[in-house]
Design a protein around this motif. Structure first.
Motif, PDB file in Angstrom:
ATOM      1  N   VAL A 131      34.884  40.179  35.011  1.00 29.70           N
ATOM      2  CA  VAL A 131      34.871  39.947  36.574  1.00 29.70           C
ATOM      3  C   VAL A 131      34.018  38.762  36.934  1.00 29.70           C
ATOM      4  O   VAL A 131      32.854  38.613  36.280  1.00 29.70           O
ATOM      5  CB  VAL A 131      34.866  41.135  37.728  1.00 29.70           C
ATOM      6  N   ASP A 132      34.195  38.152  37.932  1.00 35.01           N
ATOM      7  CA  ASP A 132      33.271  36.921  38.215  1.00 35.01           C
ATOM      8  C   ASP A 132      33.572  36.825  40.009  1.00 35.01           C
ATOM      9  O   ASP A 132      34.504  36.245  40.501  1.00 35.01           O
ATOM     10  CB  ASP A 132      33.652  35.754  37.795  1.00 35.01           C
ATOM     11  N   PHE A 133      32.427  37.507  40.547  1.00 31.96           N
ATOM     12  CA  PHE A 133      32.661  37.303  42.118  1.00 31.96           C
ATOM     13  C   PHE A 133      31.826  36.088  42.484  1.00 31.96           C
ATOM     14  O   PHE A 133      32.288  35.563  43.556  1.00 31.96           O
ATOM     15  CB  PHE A 133      31.881  38.675  42.635  1.00 31.96           C
ATOM     16  N   GLU A 134      30.914  35.692  41.871  1.00 31.56           N
ATOM     17  CA  GLU A 134      29.973  34.479  42.117  1.00 31.56           C
ATOM     18  C   GLU A 134      30.684  33.182  42.451  1.00 31.56           C
ATOM     19  O   GLU A 134      30.928  32.532  43.205  1.00 31.56           O
ATOM     20  CB  GLU A 134      28.788  34.212  41.375  1.00 31.56           C
ATOM     21  N   GLN A 135      31.634  33.015  41.096  1.00 33.93           N
ATOM     22  CA  GLN A 135      32.524  31.688  41.415  1.00 33.93           C
ATOM     23  C   GLN A 135      33.656  31.924  42.283  1.00 33.93           C
ATOM     24  O   GLN A 135      33.920  31.109  43.230  1.00 33.93           O
ATOM     25  CB  GLN A 135      32.942  31.591  39.944  1.00 33.93           C
ATOM     26  N   ALA A 136      34.228  33.089  42.542  1.00 35.13           N
ATOM     27  CA  ALA A 136      35.211  33.304  43.404  1.00 35.13           C
ATOM     28  C   ALA A 136      34.847  33.145  44.780  1.00 35.13           C
ATOM     29  O   ALA A 136      35.391  32.661  45.794  1.00 35.13           O
ATOM     30  CB  ALA A 136      35.768  34.813  43.310  1.00 35.13           C
ATOM     31  N   SER A 137      33.384  33.584  45.158  1.00 35.31           N
ATOM     32  CA  SER A 137      32.812  33.394  46.418  1.00 35.31           C
ATOM     33  C   SER A 137      32.561  31.848  46.853  1.00 35.31           C
ATOM     34  O   SER A 137      32.951  31.514  47.847  1.00 35.31           O
ATOM     35  CB  SER A 137      31.222  34.123  46.365  1.00 35.31           C
ATOM     36  N   LEU A 138      32.335  31.048  45.565  1.00 34.67           N
ATOM     37  CA  LEU A 138      32.337  29.703  46.023  1.00 34.67           C
ATOM     38  C   LEU A 138      33.751  29.090  46.310  1.00 34.67           C
ATOM     39  O   LEU A 138      33.936  28.195  46.992  1.00 34.67           O
ATOM     40  CB  LEU A 138      31.659  28.887  44.660  1.00 34.67           C
ATOM     41  N   VAL A 139      34.721  29.585  45.412  1.00 34.03           N
ATOM     42  CA  VAL A 139      36.078  29.029  45.753  1.00 34.03           C
ATOM     43  C   VAL A 139      36.705  29.550  47.103  1.00 34.03           C
ATOM     44  O   VAL A 139      37.617  28.752  47.701  1.00 34.03           O
ATOM     45  CB  VAL A 139      36.958  29.586  44.581  1.00 34.03           C
ATOM     46  N   THR A 140      36.432  30.711  47.353  1.00 31.78           N
ATOM     47  CA  THR A 140      37.255  31.446  48.473  1.00 31.78           C
ATOM     48  C   THR A 140      36.448  32.073  49.651  1.00 31.78           C
ATOM     49  O   THR A 140      36.506  31.819  50.614  1.00 31.78           O
ATOM     50  CB  THR A 140      38.108  32.566  47.963  1.00 31.78           C
ATOM     51  N   GLY A 141      35.417  32.778  48.968  1.00 31.63           N
ATOM     52  CA  GLY A 141      34.382  33.527  49.949  1.00 31.63           C
ATOM     53  C   GLY A 141      34.163  34.840  49.552  1.00 31.63           C
ATOM     54  O   GLY A 141      34.626  35.161  48.354  1.00 31.63           O
ATOM     55  N   SER A 142      33.233  35.658  49.931  1.00 30.18           N
ATOM     56  CA  SER A 142      32.976  37.013  49.800  1.00 30.18           C
ATOM     57  C   SER A 142      33.981  37.810  49.783  1.00 30.18           C
ATOM     58  O   SER A 142      35.145  37.577  50.414  1.00 30.18           O
ATOM     59  CB  SER A 142      31.768  37.400  50.692  1.00 30.18           C
ATOM     60  N   LYS A 143      34.048  38.788  48.773  1.00 32.33           N
ATOM     61  CA  LYS A 143      35.041  39.841  48.565  1.00 32.33           C
ATOM     62  C   LYS A 143      36.332  39.572  47.886  1.00 32.33           C
ATOM     63  O   LYS A 143      37.348  39.989  48.116  1.00 32.33           O
ATOM     64  CB  LYS A 143      35.371  40.639  49.934  1.00 32.33           C
ATOM     65  N   TRP A 144      36.187  38.161  47.230  1.00 29.23           N
ATOM     66  CA  TRP A 144      37.214  37.622  46.606  1.00 29.23           C
ATOM     67  C   TRP A 144      36.653  37.530  44.983  1.00 29.23           C
ATOM     68  O   TRP A 144      35.549  37.468  44.884  1.00 29.23           O
ATOM     69  CB  TRP A 144      37.807  36.242  46.794  1.00 29.23           C
ATOM     70  N   TYR A 145      37.609  37.660  44.233  1.00 27.51           N
ATOM     71  CA  TYR A 145      37.105  37.888  42.674  1.00 27.51           C
ATOM     72  C   TYR A 145      38.237  37.325  41.743  1.00 27.51           C
ATOM     73  O   TYR A 145      39.404  37.111  42.029  1.00 27.51           O
ATOM     74  CB  TYR A 145      36.788  39.330  42.429  1.00 27.51           C
ATOM     75  N   TYR A 146      37.545  36.871  40.656  1.00 32.63           N
ATOM     76  CA  TYR A 146      38.284  36.656  39.346  1.00 32.63           C
ATOM     77  C   TYR A 146      38.193  37.857  38.734  1.00 32.63           C
ATOM     78  O   TYR A 146      37.341  38.490  38.369  1.00 32.63           O
ATOM     79  CB  TYR A 146      37.777  35.263  38.596  1.00 32.63           C
ATOM     80  N   LEU A 147      39.309  38.447  38.000  1.00 34.15           N
ATOM     81  CA  LEU A 147      39.560  39.156  36.994  1.00 34.15           C
ATOM     82  C   LEU A 147      39.674  38.509  35.615  1.00 34.15           C
ATOM     83  O   LEU A 147      40.531  37.151  35.493  1.00 34.15           O
ATOM     84  CB  LEU A 147      40.706  40.113  37.065  1.00 34.15           C
ATOM     85  N   LYS A 148      38.965  38.734  34.554  1.00 35.38           N
ATOM     86  CA  LYS A 148      39.141  38.053  33.261  1.00 35.38           C
ATOM     87  C   LYS A 148      39.306  38.962  32.176  1.00 35.38           C
ATOM     88  O   LYS A 148      38.891  40.230  32.139  1.00 35.38           O
ATOM     89  CB  LYS A 148      37.662  37.167  33.353  1.00 35.38           C
ATOM     90  N   ASN A 149      39.656  38.230  31.003  1.00 31.61           N
ATOM     91  CA  ASN A 149      39.447  38.834  29.690  1.00 31.61           C
ATOM     92  C   ASN A 149      40.256  40.426  29.605  1.00 31.61           C
ATOM     93  O   ASN A 149      41.442  40.543  30.067  1.00 31.61           O
ATOM     94  CB  ASN A 149      38.239  39.188  29.174  1.00 31.61           C
ATOM     95  N   ASP A 150      39.726  41.484  29.399  1.00 29.85           N
ATOM     96  CA  ASP A 150      40.264  42.529  29.179  1.00 29.85           C
ATOM     97  C   ASP A 150      40.691  43.289  30.376  1.00 29.85           C
ATOM     98  O   ASP A 150      41.452  44.055  30.555  1.00 29.85           O
ATOM     99  CB  ASP A 150      39.558  43.486  28.394  1.00 29.85           C
ATOM    100  N   ALA A 151      39.929  42.755  31.604  1.00 31.66           N
ATOM    101  CA  ALA A 151      40.429  43.428  32.866  1.00 31.66           C
ATOM    102  C   ALA A 151      41.775  42.962  33.374  1.00 31.66           C
ATOM    103  O   ALA A 151      42.381  43.620  33.963  1.00 31.66           O
ATOM    104  CB  ALA A 151      39.446  42.780  33.873  1.00 31.66           C
TER     105      ALA A 151
END
Length: 434
Positions: A131-151
């Motif tokens: 997961v990546d919450f920090e970059q998603a916060s920059l792109v969209t805002g808090s409580k948004w996220y990227y799921l990555k790799n095995d997720a």
């Protein structure tokens, strides 16, 4: 309404507006009688002057009728607005009160506790680069996220697994639209209470689009567009129940939430969700509620989760539910239970608003042949409102939480449940850091 902690003012408003509407309708009926009498006089007039006088009177009555009819229409709109705030009836066996009064029906599996330091899902997911919450916060805002790799593979596996299990049991697969008319959402009972902020994301159409277009919003659950599939339809009773399984995205504003206990993937603004939905006759709805709950319990058992089933109390039912059962999984990382699923019998609450009805078998028994043409005013007495039910087959992020925390290994890897492996490339038995 008091048991559900709803403001009862809406019912009083509906009653008062209805009385006002009836009084105005009596005025219109009286005006129409006067107009009809004038029209009769116009036809019987013996001179041009007399006819002109009666035509002038007729115009006055027509204007009065139009003025009062417009008032009735405005009252109707206001009455419907208040009526939308009135919740469904409540099953007599539902516990009364807030969430603390929920009744535990059963518990399945064994809780993982006292095994040293068990990590929470966010720590596990970050260690495995899921997961990546920090970059998603920059792109969209808090409580948004990227799921990555095995997720990503884990999410797709959960969706495939839930869809397959539902299909095996006769649920027809659907991918519904994520954008819906706000009126359909309200018809399903998702309008906010007066004391609450709206959880719905509104959609603004481009300025080049006709401004008279209907108001749109993002679906908070696939239940809404699935219900909309049957809006304004008349279904033959012999074709019931109708069972659907839909996969889509759920969008929640989640205003007022954000406690430390809900960090990470537990409460987010967008997530993938597999939803069970059924349209039944009133006689079928209780059995369908049991069927939905049975399917949910089967899947969570095969995923190796420890969970409990709760009969939810009146204040937790929402507007549409007559009865609702929640399933909470034990989440070892936070040493607490967390909701992963629910199922509700909404009886005829949604179908009355969306006009979903069925033609009783009694119609054929009383009228005869299958294709007999019968005037609507005769057929109508055999037309009844359907019941609707919904259940969460897979709320992906929360199930991922339960899986990561339940199946974590001492080396930080995650054991993959057997039923999910065929949907993941390489069919791994464990997920490791790459």
């Amino acid at each position: 309404m008091l048991k559900r902690n709803y403001d009862s003012d809406s019912i009083r408003q509906v009653a008062a507006l209805y009385q006002q509407q009836q009084q105005l309708q009596e005025q219109v009926d009286g005006f129409c009688q006067e107009r009809d009498q004038v029209n009769k006089s116009i036809r019987q007039a013996k001179t041009k002057e007399e006819r002109t006088q009666y035509i002038s009177q007729g115009k006055q009555w027509k204007d009065k009728i139009k003025h009062v009819t417009n008032q009735i229409e405005q009252i109707q709109l206001e009455m419907e607005t208040h009526a939308l705030m009135v919740p469904n009836d409540t099953h007599p066996d539902v516990p009364v009160g807030d969430e603390s009064h929920a009744k535990v029906i059963k518990m399945v599996g064994k809780q993982r506790i006292h095994e040293g330091e068990l990590k929470d899902h966010l720590t596990l997911a970050e260690d495995l680069d899921m997961v990546d919450f920090e970059q998603a916060s920059l792109v969209t805002g808090s409580k948004w996220y990227y799921l990555k790799n095995d997720a990503v593979w884990l999410e797709l596996a959960l969706i495939q697994y839930a869809m397959e299990q539902a299909y095996i049991r006769g649920f027809s697969p659907v991918i519904p639209p994520d954008v819906i008319r706000t009126s359909v959402a309200y018809g399903c009972g998702f309008q906010p209470r007066k004391s609450e902020a709206s959880q719905i994301y509104s959609v603004t159409t481009p300025s080049t689009v006709n401004t008279s277009a209907p108001k749109l919003c993002l679906a908070g659950t696939a239940e809404i567009p699935l219900a909309g599939m049957f809006a304004q339809q008349l279904i033959k009773e012999e074709d019931l129940p109708r069972k659907l399984v839909g996969v889509g995205h759920a969008f929640r504003a989640e205003a007022g939430h954000g406690s430390a206990n809900e960090r990470g993937l537990y409460r987010v603004h967008q997530f993938s969700k597999v939803e069970l939905f059924a349209v039944t006759s009133p006689e079928q709805s209780q059995d369908m509620l049991d069927e939905l709950q049975s399917l949910q319990e089967h899947m969570f058992s095969e995923l190796g989760l420890c969970f409990r089933v709760l009969d939810m109390p009146t204040e937790e039912l929402g507007a549409s539910a007559y009865r609702k059962y929640d399933i909470e999984a034990w989440m070892p990382g936070k040493n607490d239970w967390g909701e992963i699923s629910s199922t509700s019998n909404c009886t005829d609450y949604q179908t009355r608003r969306l006009d979903i009805r069925y033609l009783s078998k009694e119609f054929k028994d009383n009228v005869g042949g299958k294709d007999v043409r019968v005037p609507w005013h005769i057929k109508e007495k055999w037309v009844k409102f359907c019941h609707t039910l919904n259940g969460t087959a897979m709320a992906v992020p929360r199930v991922i939480i339960a899986l990561l925390e339940t199946h974590q290994q001492p080396d930080g890897s995650i054991l993959v449940p057997q039923v999910l492996r065929k949907w993941i490339p390489g069919q791994p038995s464990v997920l490791n850091k790459k």
